[in-house]
Design a protein around this motif. Structure first.
Motif, PDB file in Angstrom:
ATOM      1  N   GLY A   1      42.707  36.871  41.501  1.00 44.67           N
ATOM      2  CA  GLY A   1      42.821  37.347  42.646  1.00 44.67           C
ATOM      3  C   GLY A   1      43.746  38.384  43.004  1.00 44.67           C
ATOM      4  O   GLY A   1      43.610  39.399  43.865  1.00 44.67           O
ATOM      5  N   ALA A   2      44.829  38.483  42.392  1.00 47.62           N
ATOM      6  CA  ALA A   2      45.835  39.472  42.452  1.00 47.62           C
ATOM      7  C   ALA A   2      45.400  40.876  42.135  1.00 47.62           C
ATOM      8  O   ALA A   2      45.698  41.843  42.753  1.00 47.62           O
ATOM      9  CB  ALA A   2      47.203  39.084  41.733  1.00 47.62           C
TER      10      ALA A   2
ATOM     11  N   LEU B   1      43.153  42.272  44.705  1.00 49.56           N
ATOM     12  CA  LEU B   1      43.956  42.579  45.898  1.00 49.56           C
ATOM     13  C   LEU B   1      44.584  44.020  45.589  1.00 49.56           C
ATOM     14  O   LEU B   1      44.475  44.804  46.515  1.00 49.56           O
ATOM     15  CB  LEU B   1      45.005  41.726  46.071  1.00 49.56           C
ATOM     16  N   VAL B   2      44.965  44.197  44.457  1.00 49.35           N
ATOM     17  CA  VAL B   2      45.476  45.461  43.989  1.00 49.35           C
ATOM     18  C   VAL B   2      44.701  46.509  43.960  1.00 49.35           C
ATOM     19  O   VAL B   2      44.737  47.802  44.540  1.00 49.35           O
ATOM     20  CB  VAL B   2      46.311  45.413  42.593  1.00 49.35           C
ATOM     21  N   ASP B   3      43.381  46.217  43.434  1.00 48.50           N
ATOM     22  CA  ASP B   3      42.296  47.031  43.569  1.00 48.50           C
ATOM     23  C   ASP B   3      41.876  47.488  45.136  1.00 48.50           C
ATOM     24  O   ASP B   3      41.719  48.753  45.185  1.00 48.50           O
ATOM     25  CB  ASP B   3      41.241  46.545  42.756  1.00 48.50           C
ATOM     26  N   ALA B   4      41.842  46.659  45.988  1.00 51.39           N
ATOM     27  CA  ALA B   4      41.680  47.027  47.276  1.00 51.39           C
ATOM     28  C   ALA B   4      42.499  47.839  47.714  1.00 51.39           C
ATOM     29  O   ALA B   4      42.461  48.671  48.587  1.00 51.39           O
ATOM     30  CB  ALA B   4      41.366  45.506  48.061  1.00 51.39           C
ATOM     31  N   ALA B   5      43.941  47.608  47.664  1.00 50.71           N
ATOM     32  CA  ALA B   5      45.019  48.069  48.190  1.00 50.71           C
ATOM     33  C   ALA B   5      44.869  49.643  47.801  1.00 50.71           C
ATOM     34  O   ALA B   5      45.346  50.699  48.485  1.00 50.71           O
ATOM     35  CB  ALA B   5      46.482  47.837  47.988  1.00 50.71           C
TER      36      ALA B   5
ATOM     37  N   TRP C   1      38.377  46.882  49.862  1.00 53.27           N
ATOM     38  CA  TRP C   1      38.436  45.643  50.839  1.00 53.27           C
ATOM     39  C   TRP C   1      37.395  44.862  51.128  1.00 53.27           C
ATOM     40  O   TRP C   1      37.229  43.673  50.933  1.00 53.27           O
ATOM     41  CB  TRP C   1      39.238  45.984  52.076  1.00 53.27           C
TER      42      TRP C   1
ATOM     43  N   LEU D   1      36.558  42.774  48.162  1.00 54.61           N
ATOM     44  CA  LEU D   1      37.530  41.625  48.073  1.00 54.61           C
ATOM     45  C   LEU D   1      37.284  40.616  49.284  1.00 54.61           C
ATOM     46  O   LEU D   1      37.341  39.221  48.677  1.00 54.61           O
ATOM     47  CB  LEU D   1      39.077  42.329  48.431  1.00 54.61           C
TER      48      LEU D   1
ATOM     49  N   LEU E   1      36.347  36.812  48.130  1.00 54.07           N
ATOM     50  CA  LEU E   1      36.911  35.468  48.547  1.00 54.07           C
ATOM     51  C   LEU E   1      36.099  34.528  49.253  1.00 54.07           C
ATOM     52  O   LEU E   1      35.989  33.439  49.067  1.00 54.07           O
ATOM     53  CB  LEU E   1      38.176  35.911  49.267  1.00 54.07           C
TER      54      LEU E   1
ATOM     55  N   TRP F   1      32.679  39.745  43.811  1.00 55.91           N
ATOM     56  CA  TRP F   1      33.352  41.000  44.058  1.00 55.91           C
ATOM     57  C   TRP F   1      32.137  41.960  43.638  1.00 55.91           C
ATOM     58  O   TRP F   1      32.082  43.130  44.287  1.00 55.91           O
ATOM     59  CB  TRP F   1      34.336  41.178  42.820  1.00 55.91           C
TER      60      TRP F   1
END
Length: 218
Positions: free
Chosen positions: A100-101, A104-108, A113, A116, A120, A158
């Motif tokens: 999950g982390a 999240l980094v990939d999306a940021a 997004w 992600l 989820l 994903w």
């Protein structure tokens, strides 16, 4: 890309024997247990293949770390479930957190997004469906399998809802094929409890291999 594949091979050679030891100790619940050479080799080869697949699917991006960690968790969970019919939380929970982390980094970093959010939602849906199935028939599906479904939902979701559905279908198909083969060879009976985790993970790998890069966009 060749550098990435080379790095994946080195990581597999370095961590494969350790993953085999972790799986053996979790399966036997003995801190001093050690796997045999064959099991160590099979674990390393399986891990190397999964890492190579992760690199092929996503290349060099944060999401690759999620797939790589999931690969390591998969070889451990599969070995433990085959040996002792358990899917330890101490493997599943960290895998879900790290994956999950990483997503999240990939999306940021890359703006993925929508992927992600879908991941989820897919994890939640897979967990909820598994939870309902386990509540109806706890002998057929354990809570460890339910948590594994949530993790697989995160990874498969994903890539797309179609990939998630294909993964679950192929997992059920794999489980049914294995059960029929064991019945045919009289290595299991109709009431024999069989581990469900490995077929689910095989189905997930097949779905990723067949659908994640499909031009039809499963």
């Amino acid at each position: 890309m060749q550098l990435l594949f080379g790095a994946a091979l080195l990581v597999a050679l370095a961590l494969g024997p350790w993953l085999a030891r972790v799986a053996e100790r979790l399966a036997t619940r003995e801190d001093t247990a050690r796997p045999g050479p064959l099991r160590t080799a099979l674990t390393t080869v399986a891990f190397a293949g999964l890492l190579a697949g992760a690199v092929e699917l996503t290349g060099a991006r944060p999401a690759t770390a999620a797939l790589a960690w999931a690969a390591g968790a998969a070889v451990v969970l599969g070995a433990v479930d085959l040996a002792s019919h358990r899917l330890p939380d101490r493997v599943t929970y960290p895998a879900a957190g790290v994956c999950g982390a990483a997503l999240l980094v990939d999306a940021a970093v890359l703006g993925s997004w929508p992927d992600l959010v879908r991941a989820l939602a897919a994890a939640t849906a897979a967990f909820a469906v598994g939870y309902g199935a386990a509540a109806i028939s706890p002998d057929a599906l354990g809570f460890g399998d339910v948590k594994l479904l949530g993790l697989l939902g995160l990874i498969l979701g994903w890539f797309g809802w179609g990939v998630l559905l294909a993964g679950v279908f192929l997992g059920l198909l794999t489980g049914a094929a294995v059960s029929l083969a064991l019945l045919a060879t009289r290595r299991a009976g109709w009431r024999t409890a069989l581990p469900f985790g490995p077929p689910l993970m095989v189905g997930a790998v097949l779905a990723l291999a067949l659908g994640a890069t499909s031009p039809l966009g499963w």
